[in-house]
Structures are given as structure tokens and as C-alpha cells.
Write a protein that holds these residues in place. Structure first.
Motif, mmCIF file in Angstrom:
data_model
loop_
_atom_site.group_PDB
_atom_site.id
_atom_site.type_symbol
_atom_site.label_atom_id
_atom_site.label_comp_id
_atom_site.label_asym_id
_atom_site.label_seq_id
_atom_site.Cartn_x
_atom_site.Cartn_y
_atom_site.Cartn_z
ATOM 1 N N ILE A 10 0.823 -1.214 0.000
ATOM 2 C CA ILE A 10 0.000 0.000 0.000
ATOM 3 C C ILE A 10 0.857 1.265 0.000
ATOM 4 O O ILE A 10 0.508 2.258 -0.643
ATOM 5 N N LEU A 11 1.981 1.288 0.712
ATOM 6 C CA LEU A 11 2.818 2.475 0.798
ATOM 7 C C LEU A 11 3.327 2.936 -0.567
ATOM 8 O O LEU A 11 3.148 4.105 -0.919
ATOM 9 N N PRO A 12 3.925 2.119 -1.402
ATOM 10 C CA PRO A 12 4.369 2.611 -2.721
ATOM 11 C C PRO A 12 3.203 3.021 -3.623
ATOM 12 O O PRO A 12 3.320 3.970 -4.406
ATOM 13 N N VAL A 13 2.065 2.315 -3.510
ATOM 14 C CA VAL A 13 0.913 2.685 -4.329
ATOM 15 C C VAL A 13 0.416 4.078 -3.925
ATOM 16 O O VAL A 13 0.083 4.906 -4.777
ATOM 17 N N THR A 14 0.377 4.360 -2.625
ATOM 18 C CA THR A 14 -0.059 5.666 -2.148
ATOM 19 C C THR A 14 0.893 6.766 -2.591
ATOM 20 O O THR A 14 0.471 7.837 -3.040
ATOM 21 N N VAL A 15 2.187 6.530 -2.495
ATOM 22 C CA VAL A 15 3.178 7.522 -2.931
ATOM 23 C C VAL A 15 3.036 7.769 -4.432
ATOM 24 O O VAL A 15 3.088 8.917 -4.890
ATOM 25 N N ALA A 16 2.832 6.727 -5.209
ATOM 26 C CA ALA A 16 2.682 6.888 -6.659
ATOM 27 C C ALA A 16 1.413 7.676 -6.976
ATOM 28 O O ALA A 16 1.415 8.548 -7.860
ATOM 29 N N ALA A 17 0.313 7.413 -6.277
ATOM 30 C CA ALA A 17 -0.936 8.127 -6.531
ATOM 31 C C ALA A 17 -0.801 9.603 -6.171
ATOM 32 O O ALA A 17 -1.296 10.475 -6.897
#
Length: 184
Positions: A10-17
């Protein structure tokens, strides 16, 4: 410390979004032009105010949580209803008798007779003895006027009732307070 797998995903997906949202955010390069004030005919400023108002409402924040209850209907105020509406006056305070001028100093009982001792004044310069079962010629009877303004109404086990004659209001003296030491 080991981070669970779902947090590592979830952390990399949130940063990418967040990065994508910042990259695609369209911010105008030039600030919005504000119309300048100039002297024009009376018809001119009205048009400018309307344009400015439409621009301001477009930029105004929206209420995301509007009131969704029943509609609030306010009464319409007309000249007739404003004139005929009565003014509210506060309710008058209830009449109150002044505090009793005497207080219970003590109660004496021998099984047959019961004497209640009332003292009048701050310096206890006058004493009135109420007696139940005694010779009634010496003590005040029920219905007698004491101190020109108070009539003795009844003597009960736990209270004495007086009537303040000018206002015809009843007042009681609790005898329980004499025994507990809390005063009148």
C-alpha cells in the motif's frame, strides 16, 4: 522490525498516486485578472460587478455537507404583522413574604406536653413559647396573631405554619432542622 506485506504494497501505491495527482494538477501560470476601477457611466459598473460576482462564485468553496433535514420555513414579515405583533413582557416575580422574624430555639417534650420555643430578634430579646397540650391561656393558640403580621395556623410534629397577613402567604418553620442543627 518487520513491516507486514499489505503495508509494503500500500505504501508505494499511495506515494505513486500522490505523485501522479501533483503532476497532473493544473495550476494556471497567470493569476486571474481583477477588473480595475475606472469612471464609467452608471450602467458600466453594474456589468463589472455581475462579472466579478460570477467569477467569485466559481472560485468559492462548495459546502460538501449541506443541511439535509426538513425545510426551514421562516415566517414572512410584513408591515401588518410587524405592527400587530404583541411585545412579550417578562412574567412578574411571585410575591414573597419576608423571612420570619423569629426562629426555633428549642423543643421540649415530656410525653404529654410539647413546648416549642421561638426567639425573636438577633439578640434574642423576646421569647414566644408554643405549647401543645398546655394551658391555652398562657401561650398563643392556633389562629392568634403573633408580631402583628403573622397568624399561627397549625402546629404539626415536624413543622409550624404561619400566615403572613399583609400578603396572605403561608410560611413554615421546619422543626427537623432544629434537631439536625441546620437552623431554620
Amino acid at each position: 522490525m518487520k513491516i507486514p506485506l499489505y503495508l509494503r504494497i500500500i505504501l508505494p501505491v499511495t506515494v505513486a498516486a500522490c505523485g501522479y495527482a501533483m503532476w497532473t494538477d493544473a495550476i494556471p501560470e497567470e493569476p486571474m485578472a481583477v477588473p480595475s476601477k475606472s469612471v464609467k457611466s452608471k450602467r458600466g459598473p453594474v456589468v463589472e460587478k455581475n462579472q466579478l460576482l460570477s467569477q467569485m462564485t466559481a472560485l468559492a468553496p462548495r459546502n460538501l455537507f449541506p443541511y439535509q433535514g426538513p425545510p426551514i420555513i421562516l415566517p414572512s414579515v410584513t408591515a401588518r404583522s410587524a405592527v400587530s405583533r404583541p411585545t412579550l413582557t417578562p412574567a412578574p416575580e411571585p410575591l414573597r413574604a419576608p423571612p420570619l422574624p423569629f426562629h426555633v430555639s428549642g423543643v421540649w417534650s415530656d410525653g404529654v406536653h410539647r413546648k416549642i420555643i421561638l426567639t425573636k430578634g438577633d439578640k434574642q430579646n423576646e421569647t414566644i413559647i408554643l405549647c401543645q397540650g398546655c394551658d391555652k391561656s398562657v401561650t398563643p393558640n392556633i389562629g392568634d396573631v403573633i408580631d402583628q403580621h403573622y397568624r399561627l395556623e397549625k402546629i404539626e410534629k415536624e413543622r409550624i405554619t404561619f400566615t403572613y397577613l399583609p400578603l396572605k402567604l403561608e410560611q413554615t418553620v421546619n422543626l427537623d432542622k432544629v434537631f439536625t442543627g441546620t437552623g431554620n
